[in-house]
Design a protein around this motif. Sequence first.
Motif, PDB file in Angstrom:
ATOM      1  N   LEU A   8       0.789  -1.227   0.000  1.00 46.56           N
ATOM      2  CA  LEU A   8       0.000   0.000   0.000  1.00 46.56           C
ATOM      3  C   LEU A   8       0.827   1.285   0.000  1.00 46.56           C
ATOM      4  CD1 LEU A   8      -2.818  -1.057   2.474  1.00 46.56           C
ATOM      5  CD2 LEU A   8      -2.957  -0.912  -0.016  1.00 46.56           C
ATOM      6  N   LEU A   9       2.058   1.249   0.490  1.00 45.51           N
ATOM      7  CA  LEU A   9       2.894   2.449   0.550  1.00 45.51           C
ATOM      8  C   LEU A   9       3.863   2.568  -0.623  1.00 45.51           C
ATOM      9  CD1 LEU A   9       3.792   2.394   4.351  1.00 45.51           C
ATOM     10  CD2 LEU A   9       2.066   3.777   3.212  1.00 45.51           C
ATOM     11  N   MET A  22      -5.633   7.864   1.822  1.00 52.45           N
ATOM     12  CA  MET A  22      -5.856   7.443   3.206  1.00 52.45           C
ATOM     13  C   MET A  22      -5.832   8.640   4.149  1.00 52.45           C
ATOM     14  SD  MET A  22      -3.439   4.131   3.486  1.00 52.45           S
ATOM     15  CE  MET A  22      -3.252   3.002   2.133  1.00 52.45           C
ATOM     16  N   ASP A  23      -6.673   8.597   5.164  1.00 50.76           N
ATOM     17  CA  ASP A  23      -6.658   9.623   6.200  1.00 50.76           C
ATOM     18  C   ASP A  23      -5.495   9.411   7.155  1.00 50.76           C
ATOM     19  OD1 ASP A  23      -8.982  10.903   5.289  1.00 50.76           O
ATOM     20  OD2 ASP A  23     -10.241   9.457   6.337  1.00 50.76           O
ATOM     21  N   LEU A  24      -5.178   8.163   7.427  1.00 49.55           N
ATOM     22  CA  LEU A  24      -4.096   7.822   8.345  1.00 49.55           C
ATOM     23  C   LEU A  24      -3.485   6.511   7.885  1.00 49.55           C
ATOM     24  CD1 LEU A  24      -2.570   8.316  11.069  1.00 49.55           C
ATOM     25  CD2 LEU A  24      -4.342   6.892  12.135  1.00 49.55           C
ATOM     26  N   CYS A  25      -2.176   6.468   7.866  1.00 46.25           N
ATOM     27  CA  CYS A  25      -1.500   5.256   7.435  1.00 46.25           C
ATOM     28  C   CYS A  25      -0.526   4.810   8.524  1.00 46.25           C
ATOM     29  CB  CYS A  25      -0.753   5.512   6.132  1.00 46.25           C
ATOM     30  SG  CYS A  25       0.055   4.034   5.522  1.00 46.25           S
ATOM     31  N   LEU A  26      -0.741   3.616   9.041  1.00 42.11           N
ATOM     32  CA  LEU A  26       0.126   3.013  10.042  1.00 42.11           C
ATOM     33  C   LEU A  26       0.931   1.903   9.393  1.00 42.11           C
ATOM     34  CD1 LEU A  26      -2.480   2.473  12.891  1.00 42.11           C
ATOM     35  CD2 LEU A  26      -0.895   4.374  12.684  1.00 42.11           C
ATOM     36  N   MET A  27       2.193   1.816   9.734  1.00 38.82           N
ATOM     37  CA  MET A  27       3.010   0.692   9.292  1.00 38.82           C
ATOM     38  C   MET A  27       3.424  -0.081  10.525  1.00 38.82           C
ATOM     39  SD  MET A  27       6.473   0.578   7.068  1.00 38.82           S
ATOM     40  CE  MET A  27       6.663  -0.816   5.985  1.00 38.82           C
ATOM     41  N   SER A  70       9.680   2.066   1.395  1.00 37.75           N
ATOM     42  CA  SER A  70       8.504   2.932   1.365  1.00 37.75           C
ATOM     43  C   SER A  70       7.982   3.271   2.761  1.00 37.75           C
ATOM     44  CB  SER A  70       7.393   2.285   0.533  1.00 37.75           C
ATOM     45  OG  SER A  70       6.976   1.074   1.108  1.00 37.75           O
ATOM     46  N   ALA A  71       8.679   2.838   3.792  1.00 38.83           N
ATOM     47  CA  ALA A  71       8.216   3.031   5.173  1.00 38.83           C
ATOM     48  C   ALA A  71       8.021   4.496   5.532  1.00 38.83           C
ATOM     49  CB  ALA A  71       9.190   2.386   6.151  1.00 38.83           C
ATOM     50  N   SER A  72       8.815   5.377   4.965  1.00 45.44           N
ATOM     51  CA  SER A  72       8.728   6.795   5.315  1.00 45.44           C
ATOM     52  C   SER A  72       7.411   7.425   4.865  1.00 45.44           C
ATOM     53  CB  SER A  72       9.896   7.567   4.706  1.00 45.44           C
ATOM     54  OG  SER A  72       9.835   7.521   3.293  1.00 45.44           O
ATOM     55  N   ARG A  73       6.667   6.758   4.020  1.00 48.42           N
ATOM     56  CA  ARG A  73       5.380   7.291   3.564  1.00 48.42           C
ATOM     57  C   ARG A  73       4.262   7.074   4.587  1.00 48.42           C
ATOM     58  NH1 ARG A  73       3.731   5.971  -2.261  1.00 48.42           N
ATOM     59  NH2 ARG A  73       2.742   7.985  -2.022  1.00 48.42           N
ATOM     60  N   ASP A  87       0.281 -12.462  21.793  1.00 48.72           N
ATOM     61  CA  ASP A  87       0.295 -12.356  23.249  1.00 48.72           C
ATOM     62  C   ASP A  87       1.701 -12.227  23.821  1.00 48.72           C
ATOM     63  OD1 ASP A  87       1.014 -14.909  22.548  1.00 48.72           O
ATOM     64  OD2 ASP A  87      -0.110 -15.881  24.153  1.00 48.72           O
ATOM     65  N   ALA A  88       2.737 -12.272  22.966  1.00 52.35           N
ATOM     66  CA  ALA A  88       4.116 -12.189  23.446  1.00 52.35           C
ATOM     67  C   ALA A  88       4.586 -10.752  23.612  1.00 52.35           C
ATOM     68  CB  ALA A  88       5.045 -12.929  22.481  1.00 52.35           C
ATOM     69  N   PHE A  89       3.824  -9.781  23.152  1.00 49.77           N
ATOM     70  CA  PHE A  89       4.243  -8.392  23.189  1.00 49.77           C
ATOM     71  C   PHE A  89       3.647  -7.674  24.380  1.00 49.77           C
ATOM     72  CE2 PHE A  89       4.503  -9.605  18.728  1.00 49.77           C
ATOM     73  CZ  PHE A  89       5.834  -9.293  18.484  1.00 49.77           C
ATOM     74  N   GLN A  90       4.439  -6.786  24.957  1.00 49.24           N
ATOM     75  CA  GLN A  90       3.997  -5.944  26.048  1.00 49.24           C
ATOM     76  C   GLN A  90       4.137  -4.501  25.599  1.00 49.24           C
ATOM     77  OE1 GLN A  90       6.264  -6.888  29.519  1.00 49.24           O
ATOM     78  NE2 GLN A  90       6.005  -9.078  29.251  1.00 49.24           N
ATOM     79  N   ALA A  91       3.534  -3.576  26.332  1.00 43.36           N
ATOM     80  CA  ALA A  91       3.610  -2.162  25.969  1.00 43.36           C
ATOM     81  C   ALA A  91       5.056  -1.697  25.839  1.00 43.36           C
ATOM     82  CB  ALA A  91       2.869  -1.311  26.986  1.00 43.36           C
ATOM     83  N   SER A  92       5.948  -2.221  26.657  1.00 35.79           N
ATOM     84  CA  SER A  92       7.357  -1.804  26.592  1.00 35.79           C
ATOM     85  C   SER A  92       8.045  -2.304  25.331  1.00 35.79           C
ATOM     86  CB  SER A  92       8.108  -2.297  27.823  1.00 35.79           C
ATOM     87  OG  SER A  92       8.088  -3.715  27.877  1.00 35.79           O
ATOM     88  N   ASP A  93       7.434  -3.246  24.624  1.00 32.59           N
ATOM     89  CA  ASP A  93       7.996  -3.794  23.400  1.00 32.59           C
ATOM     90  C   ASP A  93       7.599  -2.999  22.157  1.00 32.59           C
ATOM     91  OD1 ASP A  93       9.108  -5.961  24.783  1.00 32.59           O
ATOM     92  OD2 ASP A  93       7.233  -7.085  24.636  1.00 32.59           O
ATOM     93  N   VAL A  94       6.823  -1.931  22.326  1.00 30.76           N
ATOM     94  CA  VAL A  94       6.285  -1.185  21.192  1.00 30.76           C
ATOM     95  C   VAL A  94       6.901   0.208  21.140  1.00 30.76           C
ATOM     96  CG1 VAL A  94       4.188  -0.246  20.139  1.00 30.76           C
ATOM     97  CG2 VAL A  94       4.108  -2.447  21.333  1.00 30.76           C
ATOM     98  N   THR A  95       7.387   0.584  19.960  1.00 30.75           N
ATOM     99  CA  THR A  95       7.902   1.928  19.731  1.00 30.75           C
ATOM    100  C   THR A  95       7.056   2.552  18.638  1.00 30.75           C
ATOM    101  OG1 THR A  95      10.139   1.205  20.233  1.00 30.75           O
ATOM    102  CG2 THR A  95       9.912   3.280  19.035  1.00 30.75           C
ATOM    103  N   ILE A  96       6.553   3.753  18.884  1.00 27.84           N
ATOM    104  CA  ILE A  96       5.727   4.453  17.902  1.00 27.84           C
ATOM    105  C   ILE A  96       6.475   5.680  17.442  1.00 27.84           C
ATOM    106  CG2 ILE A  96       3.532   5.626  17.468  1.00 27.84           C
ATOM    107  CD1 ILE A  96       2.316   3.788  19.590  1.00 27.84           C
ATOM    108  N   SER A  97       6.560   5.855  16.132  1.00 26.57           N
ATOM    109  CA  SER A  97       7.275   6.984  15.563  1.00 26.57           C
ATOM    110  C   SER A  97       6.450   7.592  14.449  1.00 26.57           C
ATOM    111  CB  SER A  97       8.618   6.510  15.001  1.00 26.57           C
ATOM    112  OG  SER A  97       9.210   7.520  14.219  1.00 26.57           O
ATOM    113  N   ASN A  98       6.434   8.924  14.390  1.00 27.11           N
ATOM    114  CA  ASN A  98       5.745   9.570  13.274  1.00 27.11           C
ATOM    115  C   ASN A  98       6.732  10.114  12.252  1.00 27.11           C
ATOM    116  OD1 ASN A  98       6.820  11.790  14.496  1.00 27.11           O
ATOM    117  ND2 ASN A  98       4.901  12.839  14.859  1.00 27.11           N
ATOM    118  N   GLY A  99       7.975   9.667  12.339  1.00 27.67           N
ATOM    119  CA  GLY A  99       8.980  10.062  11.374  1.00 27.67           C
ATOM    120  C   GLY A  99       9.627  11.404  11.680  1.00 27.67           C
TER     121      GLY A  99
END
Length: 103
Positions: A8-9, A22-27, A70-73, A87-99
Motif C-alpha cells: 500500500l505504501l 488514506m486519512d491515516l496510514c500506520l506501518m 517505502s516506510a517513510s510514507r 500475546d508475546a508483546f507488552q507495551a514496553s515492546d512497542v515503539t511508535i514513531s511519526n517520522g
Amino acid sequence: VLLDGIYLLLQEGGWEGVVDQMDLCLMLRCEESEALQRVFNRKVTNGASEEQAAKGQEVTQRIADLVKGSASRADVQVTLKGGSGADAFQASDVTISNGHPPP
C-alpha cells in the motif's frame, strides 16, 4: 475502511496514489528476521515442504527490501519487539514513531 497490505505504501507498480487516499496510514514493523521466520512457518503450516519454503525466502527477502524503502510514507510506524505471537508483546515492546524527531 481499514486496508491491510504490504504494498500500500509503494511508489511504483500502480500503488503510487493509494497512500494519498488514506486519512491515516500506520506501518506495523517487527524485526526482519522475525518476519521472514513467520513467512517460512506459515508456508510450511499451509503445506509447503521446508525445502520449498526455504526457496521462497529469497523472494520474501526482495519483497521485504522493497517495502522497507517505502516506510517513510507512513504517518506512523509501530515497531514491535519481543517474541512470537500476539500475546508475546507488552507495551514496553512497542515503539511508535511519526517520522519526526521528538521535541
